[in-house]
Write a protein that holds these residues in place. Structure first.
Motif, short mmCIF file in Angstrom:
data_model
loop_
_atom_site.label_atom_id
_atom_site.label_comp_id
_atom_site.label_asym_id
_atom_site.label_seq_id
_atom_site.Cartn_x
_atom_site.Cartn_y
_atom_site.Cartn_z
N THR A 148 0.88 -1.41 -0.26
CA THR A 148 -0.35 0.37 0.21
C THR A 148 0.96 1.56 -0.34
O THR A 148 1.66 1.66 0.08
N PHE A 150 1.73 5.69 0.35
CA PHE A 150 1.52 6.45 1.67
C PHE A 150 -0.01 7.41 2.03
O PHE A 150 -0.15 7.79 3.09
N ASN A 151 -0.54 7.29 1.21
CA ASN A 151 -1.89 8.66 0.51
C ASN A 151 -2.86 8.56 1.42
O ASN A 151 -3.37 9.35 2.51
N LYS A 174 2.22 -4.79 3.77
CA LYS A 174 3.34 -4.60 3.84
C LYS A 174 3.18 -3.10 3.29
O LYS A 174 2.90 -3.18 2.18
N GLU A 177 6.20 2.43 4.02
CA GLU A 177 7.17 2.39 4.88
C GLU A 177 6.74 3.93 5.66
O GLU A 177 8.14 4.46 6.59
N VAL A 225 -1.48 -1.28 -4.98
CA VAL A 225 -1.69 1.07 -4.75
C VAL A 225 -0.64 1.37 -4.73
O VAL A 225 0.42 1.22 -3.31
N GLY A 226 -0.04 2.26 -5.63
CA GLY A 226 1.37 3.01 -5.78
C GLY A 226 0.94 3.77 -6.36
O GLY A 226 -0.08 4.17 -7.30
N SER A 227 2.24 4.04 -7.49
CA SER A 227 2.49 5.18 -8.85
C SER A 227 2.81 4.21 -9.71
O SER A 227 3.15 2.95 -9.42
N ASN A 248 -2.98 -0.87 -8.88
CA ASN A 248 -3.47 0.26 -9.34
C ASN A 248 -2.34 1.62 -9.23
O ASN A 248 -1.28 1.52 -8.28
N GLY A 249 -2.05 2.71 -9.94
CA GLY A 249 -0.59 3.15 -10.28
C GLY A 249 -1.39 4.85 -10.40
O GLY A 249 -2.55 5.10 -9.51
N CYS A 282 -4.75 9.83 -4.99
CA CYS A 282 -5.38 9.47 -6.78
C CYS A 282 -6.22 10.23 -7.54
O CYS A 282 -5.97 10.37 -8.76
N GLU A 384 1.91 13.38 -12.64
CA GLU A 384 1.41 13.08 -12.02
C GLU A 384 2.28 14.69 -10.74
O GLU A 384 3.15 14.54 -10.07
#
Ligand code: NAD
Length: 494
Positions: A148, A150-151, A174, A177, A225-227, A248-249, A282, A384
């Motif tokens: 996952t 950070f947002n 996970k 961090e 989910v991330g960049s 998911n990007g 996102c 982005e």
């Protein structure tokens, strides 16, 4: 202040590994509040093995009993709602209102997963051929992993593991961090809800932990989910290692403003879409496409609204309108993108770059910024930004606006503000995005609908949330059966 504990959760034990880690900041103050251990192959292997060991008993636990654990978990999340929101605010910087909104979205995912006994219903047909019956049953996969960003420290993990475990899988999370503490709290609440040991595990870390999950032979499915670059890496590596992957990007979402749009409501929605959660969403509406006379009507109000947004710390009782961004490095990246836009000819018409927050001088702040006259080739138009920056581009008509939006490599969200049904209909059908809003600035879907990113905003086939998530976390089996001599005769005869 003492650092907050950040243990792994493996086989029902909370373990603090002796690993050097990465600092977790309170972005409101710039203070380090925890150290996130940098787990790798050994920690991942221990968690996956624990999840594999827990799988048979959990898979064979009736769906109604699994749902009961989730009902208790739901109750506990509600009971500890404020604590969870405070943790989200503290490690991420969301305002209390934003943290509450996001945790509510997560709670709805638990509620949706509580319906698992009916969500798992299969199809059934008697006498498919003479004496042959046919049933589809939906079986869990085994060990699933979630990685996952950070947002949304609580919401995005809640998009994944409640449904995964409701379906009878076991799970290794996970978390990012940068924001590991909300995930720890969710794990504690799930444990208190009676989730058996090993069914849910948390391993902290970064790239090494992710790569260990993507290549571990016992991991059957990965939700990410991330960049976009990491989503692509996760999808390519995970599928190459035989796993089912949904990834998911990132995104670049366009909001078309037609000349007939209701100005007051449009500005209010645009400001929320662009500056809500400091633009770190996102689904942020990061580019306004003003059609015809719309720019001259909307822009002055928008500038006024951006300048009125009060920025400040979110970790105390008095709340600002907007909190900080996640790190100093992220703030500097956003500043660079705005400066680059200016160098390429764009005009900064509301400038939040120099914002000062006297009560928290070391926080990672940026004020709401509006950049006008952005042109398609500019870096700020393509990349982005993920900060409180709204680009404004001017287009002659709806056709040109749709054409421009459709050139984006991404395809997460898009919205139109208009009072014209025909324009709205044309936009919703033609725009290249998986989630579309009509007079809705952030058309992010809720738990019962899939989160349908397209193109570089999503890699995979089955999206997160909704019925697609049940399909993702299960595989169907079709059973055809015939019982010789099983003729039931005429059941209607008295
Ligand atoms: P990120 O890609 O940097 O990190 C996401 C996860 O990947 C983290 O758990 C991180 O530890 C891990 N990771 C980072 N670098 C890695 C590497 N080189 N190899 C393997 N794993 C790695 O994303 P972020 O900065 O935490 O989150 C912001 C991004 O997430 C934005 O692009 C945003 O649009 C996107 N996002 C997308 C959605 C969506 O549903 N489409 C939702 C929320 C956020």
């Amino acid at each position: 202040m003492a650092l907050a504990p950040c243990p792994n959760y493996i086989a029902g034990e909370w373990l603090t590994p002796r690993l050097s880690g990465t600092p977790v900041y309170n972005p409101s103050t710039g203070e380090v509040i925890a150290e996130c251990p940098a787990g790798g192959a050994a920690e991942v292997a221990a968690a996956v093995e624990a999840a594999q060991a827990a799988f048979p008993a959990w898979r064979d636990t009736p769906a109604v009993e699994r749902a009961r654990v989730l009902f208790r978990f739901r109750h506990l999340v509600e009971q500890h709602f404020d604590r969870l929101c405070q943790t989200v605010s503290r490690e991420h910087g969301k305002t209390h209102a934003e943290a509450r909104g996001s945790v509510f979205r997560g709670l709805e995912n638990i509620e949706y997963a509580c319906g698992i006994p009916t969500l798992l219903f299969g199809d059934s047909l008697r006498n498919l051929a003479r004496g042959v019956d046919c049933d589809t049953i939906h079986l869990p996969l085994g060990v699933c992993a979630g990685i996952t960003p950070f947002n949304f420290p609580a919401m995005v993990p809640l998009w994944m593991f409640p449904m995964a475990i409701a379906c009878g899988n076991t799970f290794v999370l996970k978390p990012s961090e940068k924001v590991p503490l909300s995930a720890v709290l969710l794990g504690q609440l799930l444990e208190e809800a009676g989730c058996p040991r090993g069914v849910f595990n948390v391993v902290h870390g970064g790239r090494a932990a992710v790569d260990a999950l993507l290549t571990h032979p016992l991991v059957r499915a990965v939700s990410f989910v991330g960049s976009t670059p990491i989503a692509k890496h996760v999808w390519e590596t995970g599928t190459r290692h035989g796993k089912r992957v949904q990834a998911n990007g990132g995104a670049k979402n366009y909001i078309v403003v037609m000349p007939d749009a209701d100005i007051g409501k449009t500005v209010e929605n645009l400001a929320t879409a662009a500056f809500g959660c400091a633009g770190e969403r996102c689904m942020a509406g990061s580019t306004a496409l003003a059609v015809g006379a719309a720019a001259d009507r909307v822009l002055p109000e928008l500038v006024r609204a951006a300048r009125a947004i009060r920025v400040g710390p979110t970790d105390r009782a008095a709340q600002p309108d907007m909190g900080p961004v996640i790190t100093a490095a992220h703030r500097d990246r956003v500043l660079q993108l705005v400066a680059g836009g200016e160098q390429q000819g764009a005009k900064v018409v509301a400038d939040g770059r120099g914002v000062k927050v006297a009560e928290a001088p070391h926080g990672f702040y940026l004020g709401a910024t509006v950049v006008d006259q952005v042109q398609p080739g500019m870096t700020i138009a393509r990349e982005e930004v993920f900060g409180p920056v709204l680009n404004v581009m001017r287009l002659a008509n709806l056709d040109a606006a749709i054409e421009l939006a459709n050139q984006s490599a991404y395809g997460n969200g898009a919205a139109i503000f208009t009072q014209n049904g025909a324009a709205a209909r044309e936009f919703t059908l033609r725009v290249k995005a998986g989630m579309v809003g009509v007079n809705v600035g952030v058309p992010a879907t809720m738990a019962m609908f899939p989160f349908t990113g397209w193109d570089e905003s999503f890699y995979g086939d089955l999206h997160i949330q909704g019925k697609e998530s049940v399909q993702f976390y299960t595989r169907p089996k079709v059973v055809s059966s015939r019982w010789f001599g099983g003729d039931v005769g005429d059941v209607w005869k008295k």
